[in-house]
Enzyme design. Structure first.
Site, PDB file in Angstrom:
ATOM      1  N   VAL A  11      55.963   4.961 -24.239  1.00 20.22           N
ATOM      2  CA  VAL A  11      56.579   6.068 -24.953  1.00 20.22           C
ATOM      3  C   VAL A  11      55.573   7.198 -25.169  1.00 20.22           C
ATOM      4  O   VAL A  11      55.864   8.376 -24.915  1.00 20.22           O
ATOM      5  CB  VAL A  11      57.160   5.565 -26.295  1.00 20.22           C
ATOM      6  CG1 VAL A  11      57.589   6.713 -27.174  1.00 20.22           C
ATOM      7  CG2 VAL A  11      58.331   4.625 -26.029  1.00 20.22           C
ATOM      8  N   PHE A 152      64.830   7.252 -26.525  1.00 19.14           N
ATOM      9  CA  PHE A 152      65.882   6.483 -25.847  1.00 19.14           C
ATOM     10  C   PHE A 152      65.603   6.340 -24.356  1.00 19.14           C
ATOM     11  O   PHE A 152      66.518   6.122 -23.571  1.00 19.14           O
ATOM     12  CB  PHE A 152      67.246   7.152 -26.083  1.00 19.14           C
ATOM     13  CG  PHE A 152      67.598   7.263 -27.545  1.00 19.14           C
ATOM     14  CD1 PHE A 152      68.049   6.149 -28.245  1.00 19.14           C
ATOM     15  CD2 PHE A 152      67.432   8.454 -28.232  1.00 19.14           C
ATOM     16  CE1 PHE A 152      68.355   6.231 -29.600  1.00 19.14           C
ATOM     17  CE2 PHE A 152      67.734   8.556 -29.582  1.00 19.14           C
ATOM     18  CZ  PHE A 152      68.194   7.440 -30.270  1.00 19.14           C
ATOM     19  N   ARG A 154      64.492   4.978 -20.684  1.00 24.63           N
ATOM     20  CA  ARG A 154      64.503   3.688 -19.987  1.00 24.63           C
ATOM     21  C   ARG A 154      63.301   3.605 -19.081  1.00 24.63           C
ATOM     22  O   ARG A 154      62.965   4.588 -18.402  1.00 24.63           O
ATOM     23  CB  ARG A 154      65.746   3.562 -19.093  1.00 24.63           C
ATOM     24  CG  ARG A 154      67.051   3.374 -19.796  1.00 24.63           C
ATOM     25  CD  ARG A 154      68.186   3.692 -18.861  1.00 24.63           C
ATOM     26  NE  ARG A 154      68.043   5.051 -18.330  1.00 24.63           N
ATOM     27  CZ  ARG A 154      68.725   5.539 -17.297  1.00 24.63           C
ATOM     28  NH1 ARG A 154      69.569   4.790 -16.642  1.00 24.63           N
ATOM     29  NH2 ARG A 154      68.549   6.790 -16.891  1.00 24.63           N
ATOM     30  N   LEU A 253      77.780  -2.096 -17.675  1.00 25.82           N
ATOM     31  CA  LEU A 253      78.743  -3.177 -17.476  1.00 25.82           C
ATOM     32  C   LEU A 253      78.438  -3.903 -16.171  1.00 25.82           C
ATOM     33  O   LEU A 253      79.351  -4.388 -15.505  1.00 25.82           O
ATOM     34  CB  LEU A 253      80.175  -2.619 -17.461  1.00 25.82           C
ATOM     35  CG  LEU A 253      80.777  -2.223 -18.806  1.00 25.82           C
ATOM     36  CD1 LEU A 253      82.192  -1.676 -18.636  1.00 25.82           C
ATOM     37  CD2 LEU A 253      80.806  -3.409 -19.788  1.00 25.82           C
ATOM     38  N   CYS A 263      62.350  -4.086 -24.823  1.00 30.73           N
ATOM     39  CA  CYS A 263      63.110  -3.442 -25.902  1.00 30.73           C
ATOM     40  C   CYS A 263      64.278  -4.284 -26.423  1.00 30.73           C
ATOM     41  O   CYS A 263      64.291  -4.673 -27.581  1.00 30.73           O
ATOM     42  CB  CYS A 263      63.615  -2.080 -25.432  1.00 30.73           C
ATOM     43  SG  CYS A 263      62.274  -1.038 -24.887  1.00 30.73           S
ATOM     44  N   LYS A 324      63.709  -5.377 -14.441  1.00 29.03           N
ATOM     45  CA  LYS A 324      64.606  -4.404 -13.802  1.00 29.03           C
ATOM     46  C   LYS A 324      63.794  -3.706 -12.717  1.00 29.03           C
ATOM     47  O   LYS A 324      62.569  -3.860 -12.675  1.00 29.03           O
ATOM     48  CB  LYS A 324      65.157  -3.410 -14.831  1.00 29.03           C
ATOM     49  CG  LYS A 324      64.081  -2.558 -15.482  1.00 29.03           C
ATOM     50  CD  LYS A 324      64.657  -1.669 -16.545  1.00 29.03           C
ATOM     51  CE  LYS A 324      64.923  -0.283 -16.011  1.00 29.03           C
ATOM     52  NZ  LYS A 324      65.358   0.656 -17.039  1.00 29.03           N
ATOM     53  N   ARG A 331      57.907  -8.309 -19.134  1.00 29.68           N
ATOM     54  CA  ARG A 331      58.176  -8.842 -20.468  1.00 29.68           C
ATOM     55  C   ARG A 331      59.614  -9.341 -20.576  1.00 29.68           C
ATOM     56  O   ARG A 331      60.558  -8.622 -20.253  1.00 29.68           O
ATOM     57  CB  ARG A 331      57.888  -7.765 -21.532  1.00 29.68           C
ATOM     58  CG  ARG A 331      56.399  -7.641 -21.788  1.00 29.68           C
ATOM     59  CD  ARG A 331      56.081  -6.520 -22.739  1.00 29.68           C
ATOM     60  NE  ARG A 331      56.248  -5.224 -22.113  1.00 29.68           N
ATOM     61  CZ  ARG A 331      56.004  -4.075 -22.729  1.00 29.68           C
ATOM     62  NH1 ARG A 331      55.611  -4.069 -23.979  1.00 29.68           N
ATOM     63  NH2 ARG A 331      56.156  -2.926 -22.098  1.00 29.68           N
TER      64      ARG A 331
HETATM   65  C1  UGA Z   1      66.363   0.267 -23.012  1.00 24.19           C
HETATM   66  C2  UGA Z   1      67.405   1.362 -23.315  1.00 24.19           C
HETATM   67  O1  UGA Z   1      68.290   1.511 -22.204  1.00 24.19           O
HETATM   68  C3  UGA Z   1      66.739   2.691 -23.606  1.00 24.19           C
HETATM   69  O2  UGA Z   1      67.706   3.662 -23.985  1.00 24.19           O
HETATM   70  C4  UGA Z   1      65.739   2.505 -24.756  1.00 24.19           C
HETATM   71  O3  UGA Z   1      65.030   3.706 -25.036  1.00 24.19           O
HETATM   72  C5  UGA Z   1      64.734   1.437 -24.368  1.00 24.19           C
HETATM   73  O4  UGA Z   1      65.435   0.195 -24.095  1.00 24.19           O
HETATM   74  C6  UGA Z   1      63.770   1.280 -25.512  1.00 24.19           C
HETATM   75  O5  UGA Z   1      64.190   0.887 -26.596  1.00 24.19           O
HETATM   76  O6  UGA Z   1      62.595   1.664 -25.376  1.00 24.19           O
HETATM   77  P1  UGA Z   1      64.945  -0.450 -20.830  1.00 24.19           P
HETATM   78  O7  UGA Z   1      64.644  -1.698 -21.590  1.00 24.19           O
HETATM   79  O8  UGA Z   1      63.841   0.283 -20.186  1.00 24.19           O
HETATM   80  O9  UGA Z   1      65.697   0.632 -21.799  1.00 24.19           O
HETATM   81  O10 UGA Z   1      65.952  -0.812 -19.666  1.00 24.19           O
HETATM   82  P2  UGA Z   1      67.524  -0.844 -19.445  1.00 24.19           P
HETATM   83  O11 UGA Z   1      67.837  -0.035 -18.248  1.00 24.19           O
HETATM   84  O12 UGA Z   1      68.274  -0.546 -20.667  1.00 24.19           O
HETATM   85  O13 UGA Z   1      67.739  -2.375 -19.033  1.00 24.19           O
HETATM   86  C7  UGA Z   1      67.484  -3.440 -19.949  1.00 24.19           C
HETATM   87  C8  UGA Z   1      67.928  -4.763 -19.375  1.00 24.19           C
HETATM   88  O14 UGA Z   1      69.345  -4.820 -19.288  1.00 24.19           O
HETATM   89  C9  UGA Z   1      67.417  -5.043 -17.965  1.00 24.19           C
HETATM   90  O15 UGA Z   1      67.021  -6.397 -17.899  1.00 24.19           O
HETATM   91  C10 UGA Z   1      68.633  -4.780 -17.081  1.00 24.19           C
HETATM   92  O16 UGA Z   1      68.620  -5.503 -15.889  1.00 24.19           O
HETATM   93  C11 UGA Z   1      69.757  -5.222 -17.983  1.00 24.19           C
HETATM   94  N1  UGA Z   1      71.051  -4.579 -17.671  1.00 24.19           N
HETATM   95  C12 UGA Z   1      71.240  -3.251 -17.887  1.00 24.19           C
HETATM   96  C13 UGA Z   1      72.093  -5.358 -17.166  1.00 24.19           C
HETATM   97  O17 UGA Z   1      71.944  -6.588 -16.963  1.00 24.19           O
HETATM   98  N2  UGA Z   1      73.295  -4.775 -16.909  1.00 24.19           N
HETATM   99  C14 UGA Z   1      73.508  -3.444 -17.123  1.00 24.19           C
HETATM  100  O18 UGA Z   1      74.639  -2.977 -16.883  1.00 24.19           O
HETATM  101  C15 UGA Z   1      72.461  -2.666 -17.612  1.00 24.19           C
END
Ligand code: UGA
Length: 439
Positions: A11, A152, A154, A253, A263, A324, A331
């Site tokens: 961040v 917020f 990603r 979804l 996070c 991802k 982590r």
């Molecule tokens: C998340 C939030 O999306 C951000 O808005 C926030 O700022 C951030 O946490 C934070 O608090 O710092 P991030 O953890 O980087 O971001 O990644 P995401 O893209 O949200 O994915 C999180 C997890 O959910 C991954 O393991 C991803 O594979 C999974 N995911 C996401 C799914 O399984 N399905 C989806 O449809 C979306």
């Protein structure tokens, strides 16, 4: 505007680089001298697409500098952002705020004039009040105003998210502080990014509520995926069918192996602690955290089932290890639980990831890390797609199948259409899709 940022993690570094790109004069401070020295040489501590160029451009333009000395960095700064880590406290899941309070104390001991002190770290409700107390007690003459400005972004899309936010949230109790924050974000405000001004406590809660809601959405569709498998329906069509309803929305979804990262797992736990302490239980979030934790290991069992429950002595290749794509962050990655479940069942695991292997190595010491997806698949009984990296979206499936001993492909992200998988010679298993059986 002169800005100091304390902490050069995800961040802090992304925010510092983006603020300097807006034209502000930014100093990023970190205690870790080796990290600062590397940043000065253009070496990034994290893998984030576009960050190295953004940093280089603003360092060359004289708008972005790095320092270990907090006192010089905050001297004359109109805004000081606290962007240090708030990991889960060992044992109880509370957010560990020791770094935030240490930063606040250090700021207090060096602060000479008025400044806005902004918490950008994800912090539980009430943390801003405590930061304010520290500043008031330890720097009584300095006129510090404390603001919450949650982030917020990603991982993997952090710069885009910072520059094109859905909203900017500013939690403040003071008009002058709001004015300064508006000035900092003016370039985005002119782009019509909505700027929401709330109380400080509300802003702190917005961050946790947003992450918990997104985690809930993912977990909901993951459970629907399990139901799809049981009743011969297709989760991707269900997701589209519900997501086209504007009240639901199609994002987040995608059914998969469960959410990971730095996070969602940590923030849902911390929110639950706040809820418990406030005697306002969040039962839905409780269920989400439990279901997601169980799901990651269940993915290992899914692979074992795909091997006809006869896994001992077999070899499985995992493709994609990070939580991802477009990050090297391991982590709470589902791959860790999958490896554990497979190894417990007597499976030998080989793996490939485009960026995460260095971080993965200490977490999965018995896994043989390979140079390419095809090398990982050599002699394997099953291949498992765990993370949807672009580099894994266009594999030559026939070539992959030829290098293997077995014919099982478990696609935990539904990257490949079942027909393509089958015509390449695989017995395919997706997430939330009708099962395909061996002839
Ligand atoms: C998340 C939030 O999306 C951000 O808005 C926030 O700022 C951030 O946490 C934070 O608090 O710092 P991030 O953890 O980087 O971001 O990644 P995401 O893209 O949200 O994915 C999180 C997890 O959910 C991954 O393991 C991803 O594979 C999974 N995911 C996401 C799914 O399984 N399905 C989806 O449809 C979306």
């Amino acid at each position: 505007m002169r800005i100091a940022i304390i902490g050069t993690g995800y961040v802090g570094l992304v925010s510092g680089a983006c603020f300097s790109d807006f034209g502000h004069d930014v100093v990023c401070v970190d205690k870790d001298a080796a990290k600062i020295e590397a940043l000065e040489r253009g070496i990034m501590p994290i893998f984030e697409p576009g960050l190295d160029q953004l940093v280089a451009r603003n360092v060359a333009g004289g708008r972005l500098t790095f320092a270990t000395d907090l006192s010089r960095a905050i001297d004359g700064a109109e805004a000081i952002f606290i962007a240090v880590g708030t990991p889960s406290r060992r044992g109880d899941g509370h957010a560990d705020l020791s770094y935030v309070f240490a930063a606040a104390r250090e700021i207090a001991s060096e602060l000479k004039g008025p400044a806005v002190v902004v918490t950008k770290s994800t912090v539980p409700v009430g943390t801003g009040d405590e930061v304010e107390r520290i500043l008031r007690e330890e720097a009584p003459g300095a006129e510090a105003r404390v603001v919450s400005n949650p982030e917020f972004l990603r991982e993997g899309a952090a710069i885009e998210d910072f520059k094109h936010p859905d909203r900017i949230v500013i939690g403040a109790e003071d008009e002058r502080a709001v004015e300064i924050m508006r000035e900092i974000y003016r370039p985005l405000y002119l782009n019509r990014a909505p700027l929401l001004v709330t109380s400080r406590r509300t802003a702190e809660l917005i961050k946790y509520a947003a992450n918990a809601f997104l985690a809930t959405k993912i977990t909901f569709i993951n459970e629907i995926a399990d139901l799809c498998e049981a009743v011969d329906a297709d989760v991707q069509d269900v997701a589209r069918g519900i997501g086209l309803d504007g009240r639901i929305g199609g994002k987040f979804l995608h059914a998969g192996p469960g959410y990971g990262g730095s996070c969602f797992p940590k923030d849902t736990l911390a929110l639950l602690k706040t809820a418990e302490d406030s005697q306002a239980p969040l039962r839905i979030v409780e269920a989400v955290a439990k279901v997601n934790e169980a799901r990651k290991r269940a993915m290992g069992r899914k692979v074992i089932k795909a091997l006809d429950d006869d896994a001992r002595g077999k070899t499985v290749a995992l493709l994609g290890l990070t939580f991802k794509p477009n990050t090297d962050d391991m982590r709470d990655a589902p791959s860790i639980s999958i490896v554990q479940a497979l190894e417990d069942a007597g499976v030998t695991v080989r793996a490939y990831d485009p960026e995460g292997m260095e971080q993965a190595r200490p977490l999965m010491p018995n896994v043989e890390l390979c140079k390419s997806p095809y090398e990982a698949a050599e002699g394997a009984d099953a291949v498992v797609l765990v993370t949807e990296w672009d580099a894994l979206r266009a594999l030559d499936l026939k070539r992959l199948a030829h290098t293997m001993r077995g014919d099982v492909l478990v696609d935990l992200r539904n990257i490949y259409p079942p027909d393509e998988v089958e015509s390449a010679g695989f017995v395919g298993h997706g997430i939330g899709r009708p099962a395909r059986t061996r002839d």
